[in-house]
Structures are given as C-alpha cells and as structure tokens.
Design a protein around this motif. Structure first.
Motif, PDB file in Angstrom:
ATOM      1  N   VAL A 183      -1.952  99.489   8.348  1.00 24.07           N
ATOM      2  CA  VAL A 183      -1.105  98.615   7.535  1.00 24.07           C
ATOM      3  C   VAL A 183      -0.557  99.442   6.377  1.00 24.07           C
ATOM      4  N   LEU A 184       0.768  99.436   6.219  1.00 29.76           N
ATOM      5  CA  LEU A 184       1.442 100.249   5.209  1.00 29.76           C
ATOM      6  C   LEU A 184       1.988  99.361   4.094  1.00 29.76           C
ATOM      7  N   LEU A 185       1.568  99.630   2.855  1.00 29.41           N
ATOM      8  CA  LEU A 185       1.958  98.822   1.696  1.00 29.41           C
ATOM      9  C   LEU A 185       2.812  99.665   0.758  1.00 29.41           C
ATOM     10  N   HIS A 186       4.042  99.241   0.530  1.00 22.93           N
ATOM     11  CA  HIS A 186       5.035 100.027  -0.202  1.00 22.93           C
ATOM     12  C   HIS A 186       4.900  99.892  -1.717  1.00 22.93           C
ATOM     13  N   GLY A 187       5.588 100.773  -2.425  1.00 24.33           N
ATOM     14  CA  GLY A 187       5.646 100.716  -3.880  1.00 24.33           C
ATOM     15  C   GLY A 187       6.808  99.869  -4.369  1.00 24.33           C
ATOM     16  N   THR A 188       6.935  99.767  -5.689  1.00 30.89           N
ATOM     17  CA  THR A 188       8.021  99.010  -6.300  1.00 30.89           C
ATOM     18  C   THR A 188       9.068  99.963  -6.851  1.00 30.89           C
ATOM     19  N   PRO A 189      10.367  99.630  -6.760  1.00 26.26           N
ATOM     20  CA  PRO A 189      10.976  98.405  -6.248  1.00 26.26           C
ATOM     21  C   PRO A 189      11.421  98.551  -4.799  1.00 26.26           C
ATOM     22  N   LEU A 190      10.686  99.310  -4.012  1.00 25.83           N
ATOM     23  CA  LEU A 190      11.069  99.578  -2.634  1.00 25.83           C
ATOM     24  C   LEU A 190      10.626  98.433  -1.732  1.00 25.83           C
ATOM     25  N   ASP A 191      10.796  98.622  -0.429  1.00 32.42           N
ATOM     26  CA  ASP A 191      10.335  97.640   0.548  1.00 32.42           C
ATOM     27  C   ASP A 191       9.810  98.391   1.751  1.00 32.42           C
ATOM     28  N   LEU A 192       9.599  97.716   2.842  1.00 34.41           N
ATOM     29  CA  LEU A 192       8.938  98.353   3.979  1.00 34.41           C
ATOM     30  C   LEU A 192       9.719  99.522   4.576  1.00 34.41           C
ATOM     31  N   ARG A 193      11.012  99.636   4.237  1.00 33.81           N
ATOM     32  CA  ARG A 193      11.789 100.785   4.729  1.00 33.81           C
ATOM     33  C   ARG A 193      11.304 102.105   4.137  1.00 33.81           C
ATOM     34  N   ALA A 194      10.544 102.040   3.047  1.00 32.02           N
ATOM     35  CA  ALA A 194      10.039 103.262   2.423  1.00 32.02           C
ATOM     36  C   ALA A 194       9.144 104.061   3.369  1.00 32.02           C
ATOM     37  N   TRP A 195       8.662 103.427   4.439  1.00 28.99           N
ATOM     38  CA  TRP A 195       7.780 104.094   5.387  1.00 28.99           C
ATOM     39  C   TRP A 195       8.517 104.594   6.626  1.00 28.99           C
ATOM     40  N   ASP A 196       9.812 104.429   6.701  1.00 26.10           N
ATOM     41  CA  ASP A 196      10.548 104.745   7.927  1.00 26.10           C
ATOM     42  C   ASP A 196      10.283 106.153   8.449  1.00 26.10           C
TER      43      ASP A 196
ATOM     44  N   VAL B  48      -1.866  90.253   2.270  1.00 20.06           N
ATOM     45  CA  VAL B  48      -2.107  91.268   3.294  1.00 20.06           C
ATOM     46  C   VAL B  48      -3.085  90.741   4.331  1.00 20.06           C
ATOM     47  N   VAL B  49      -4.141  90.108   3.880  1.00 24.25           N
ATOM     48  CA  VAL B  49      -5.128  89.540   4.801  1.00 24.25           C
ATOM     49  C   VAL B  49      -4.495  88.436   5.642  1.00 24.25           C
ATOM     50  N   ALA B  50      -3.613  87.648   5.047  1.00 20.49           N
ATOM     51  CA  ALA B  50      -2.927  86.596   5.801  1.00 20.49           C
ATOM     52  C   ALA B  50      -2.082  87.189   6.921  1.00 20.49           C
ATOM     53  N   VAL B  51      -1.434  88.315   6.664  1.00 23.76           N
ATOM     54  CA  VAL B  51      -0.659  88.982   7.710  1.00 23.76           C
ATOM     55  C   VAL B  51      -1.581  89.462   8.828  1.00 23.76           C
ATOM     56  N   LEU B  52      -2.719  90.037   8.469  1.00 22.38           N
ATOM     57  CA  LEU B  52      -3.687  90.446   9.492  1.00 22.38           C
ATOM     58  C   LEU B  52      -4.119  89.256  10.338  1.00 22.38           C
ATOM     59  N   ASP B  53      -4.350  88.126   9.685  1.00 19.24           N
ATOM     60  CA  ASP B  53      -4.743  86.928  10.415  1.00 19.24           C
ATOM     61  C   ASP B  53      -3.641  86.476  11.369  1.00 19.24           C
TER      62      ASP B  53
ATOM     63  N   LEU C 181      -1.438  88.200  12.800  1.00 27.20           N
ATOM     64  CA  LEU C 181      -1.279  89.144  13.906  1.00 27.20           C
ATOM     65  C   LEU C 181      -2.563  89.316  14.714  1.00 27.20           C
ATOM     66  N   ASP C 182      -3.600  88.577  14.341  1.00 27.58           N
ATOM     67  CA  ASP C 182      -4.893  88.651  15.021  1.00 27.58           C
ATOM     68  C   ASP C 182      -5.469  90.067  14.980  1.00 27.58           C
ATOM     69  N   VAL C 183      -5.371  90.691  13.799  1.00 27.08           N
ATOM     70  CA  VAL C 183      -5.935  92.023  13.563  1.00 27.08           C
ATOM     71  C   VAL C 183      -7.232  91.845  12.778  1.00 27.08           C
ATOM     72  N   ARG C 184      -8.342  92.237  13.361  1.00 22.66           N
ATOM     73  CA  ARG C 184      -9.640  92.015  12.723  1.00 22.66           C
ATOM     74  C   ARG C 184      -9.820  92.907  11.498  1.00 22.66           C
ATOM     75  N   ASP C 185      -9.546  94.191  11.667  1.00 22.38           N
ATOM     76  CA  ASP C 185      -9.622  95.104  10.526  1.00 22.38           C
ATOM     77  C   ASP C 185      -8.602  96.217  10.728  1.00 22.38           C
ATOM     78  N   ALA C 186      -8.324  96.966   9.662  1.00 21.71           N
ATOM     79  CA  ALA C 186      -7.232  97.920   9.722  1.00 21.71           C
ATOM     80  C   ALA C 186      -7.477  99.087   8.784  1.00 21.71           C
ATOM     81  N   HIS C 187      -6.771 100.154   9.062  1.00 22.54           N
ATOM     82  CA  HIS C 187      -6.640 101.283   8.145  1.00 22.54           C
ATOM     83  C   HIS C 187      -5.537 100.892   7.168  1.00 22.54           C
ATOM     84  N   VAL C 188      -5.897 100.619   5.931  1.00 21.10           N
ATOM     85  CA  VAL C 188      -4.940 100.121   4.930  1.00 21.10           C
ATOM     86  C   VAL C 188      -4.461 101.292   4.089  1.00 21.10           C
ATOM     87  N   VAL C 189      -3.131 101.457   4.055  1.00 21.72           N
ATOM     88  CA  VAL C 189      -2.496 102.577   3.360  1.00 21.72           C
ATOM     89  C   VAL C 189      -1.578 102.016   2.284  1.00 21.72           C
TER      90      VAL C 189
END
Length: 262
Positions: free
Chosen positions: A33-46, A84-89, A91-99
């Motif tokens: 799971v990739l968590l971006h900085g501000t004021p960026l969005d998920l494209r920061a990980w492209d 973040v946990v709600a998104v995991l729920d 997607l039915d992801v039990r646990d993740a490598h959180v970045v």
C-alpha cells in the motif's frame, strides 16, 4: 499469478469520503500500500509501479483533501490511518507492506501503531516523527496566497532540473499549481504538530527508514532518530537525493521495497 485488477475506482471509504483507489499488479501476491505526500496524490508513485506490480499487488489511494478527494477536509492522523484500513477491508486485504512518503509516512506510522495486525512491513520515506513548526507558517502563507511555488520547487530540484520542459520538476510544478491550497495547508498543519516518535517503540514489524541526503525537512539525522526508536529498523541514506525520492529516485526505492526484510 492472476491478471491485474482493473484501473482507478471511486469508492466510499467512510461516510462522506469518496476517493480514488487503484488496485493493480499480481492479485495473488503480497500487497503493498503506497501513501503519498502533500499536496500530491496517488500519481506520485507512477514511476515505481512497473517495478512493483511484476511481483506484488499494489494499492494506491488519494488521501482526504488530495486528488479526487479534494472536496473532503484533511482529518486527524487517527482518521487518516483508519481510512487506509478501510481500503484494506474493501479490497479484502488482511495485511500489507505499508509504504509512506513524507506526510504519507506519518499516516503509515499511525497505521502501524494503531492497527498493528494490518501491517506486516513498514517503509518510511523522507518523513518525520516529531513536530516541524515551520510548516505552520507555510500553511498560513498558503491560506493568504503568499507562497512562491518556484521557491518551494527549489527545495526539491536543482535549477537545471527546474529548467527542463518535460522533466519531473515540470510535472510537480503543474501538480502544485493545481493543488487546493486550503487542503494543502490542513495537511501542513498536521505535519507541523505531528508527534509520534515515542510510539514507534510499539512497532515490531521490519521497517525500512529511507532518508535523502539533501532533504532539509526529513533530514538524515532525524530519520536516524526514527530508526533508533524502532525495534527492527534498517536505515538507508540516498546520496545526493532530495525529498521527492519516489519521483526522483524510483529505481533505488523499488530495490529497497522489493528486497527481503532484514
């Protein structure tokens, strides 16, 4: 290995909070799971996605106040972690490598502290675990419309990089120009007061702590403090790097994330 999941999907993460989630890569593999900085969005990980999706299921999401979630005010750290946990729920992801990178690294810390059973590995990139009061002043300037975006870009890019027409700096310049200053200021207020260093002793999973040599906010000495506070941390300092390492040094970040935890 199964086919990649569909592209962006707007989902309701919590009442009143509808945002973009991208779930891609190897669906039957371990999730990142990739968590971006501000004021960026998920494209920061492209730039990292091709390397990660070959062997991982990769989940990205726009945090409150950012990207597709701009209409939603930025919440406190506990609520952001719960998102973040709600998104995991969902997607039915039990646990993740959180970045987490920068502000996203603070959200990642709260996920690991408050929801330890959902995190099997943690990677903190150019982030802070103690208050950074100068960002309160920057937030005030943003609200007043008194921020020079080129000065901000100067913290992250050399003059030569900023002069490139089609380079990373040009992309980030466009993102900053389009950012909602009120939401950006809300996130900066959170960074200014974030104080989670003492809580890191409770995080027992392996943690990658990645600093950039020339980062003036998440400085290498502060990142070393973070590593020292964690029971199982591996520290890295990227020589010559600045703050936006997912965008500027994606190959090195991908190697760290994909390497077996020490």
């Amino acid at each position: 290995m199964t086919d990649a999941a569909p592209g962006p999907t707007l989902v309701e993460v919590a009442p009143g909070h509808r945002t973009r989630v991208v779930d891609e890569g190897a669906r039957d593999a371990a999730a990142v799971v990739l968590l971006h900085g501000t004021p960026l969005d998920l494209r920061a990980w492209d730039a990292l996605i091709p390397a990660l999706t070959a062997t991982r299921r990769v989940v990205r999401v726009d945090a409150r106040g950012h990207g597709t979630a701009t209409p939603v005010p930025v919440a406190d750290d506990a609520r952001l972690a719960a998102d973040v946990v709600a998104v995991l729920d969902l997607l039915d992801v039990r646990d993740a490598h959180v970045v987490g990178h920068s502000w996203g690294g603070q959200i990642a810390q709260r996920v690991a502290v408050e929801h330890p059973d959902r995190v099997r590995r943690l990677s903190l990139l150019c982030t802070r675990a103690s208050p950074f009061p100068p960002f309160a002043d920057l937030a005030t300037s943003l609200r007043a419309g008194a921020v020079d975006l080129e000065t901000l870009l100067g913290r992250w890019f050399t003059p030569e990089e900023r002069a490139e027409v089609d380079g990373v700096a040009a992309t980030v310049r466009a993102w900053l120009a389009a950012a909602d200053h009120a939401r950006w200021a809300e996130a900066l207020d959170g960074i200014a007061t974030f104080d989670g260093l003492a809580d890191l002793a409770t995080v027992t999973v392996p943690v990658d702590v990645v600093a950039a040599e020339l980062d003036a906010v998440a400085t290498p000495p502060h990142m070393a403090e973070i590593a020292a506070a964690l029971p199982d941390a591996t520290g890295h300092v990227l020589p010559g790097a600045r703050h936006l390492v997912p965008l500027q040094r994606p190959a090195e970040i991908a190697r760290i994330l994909l390497a077996p935890a020490v």
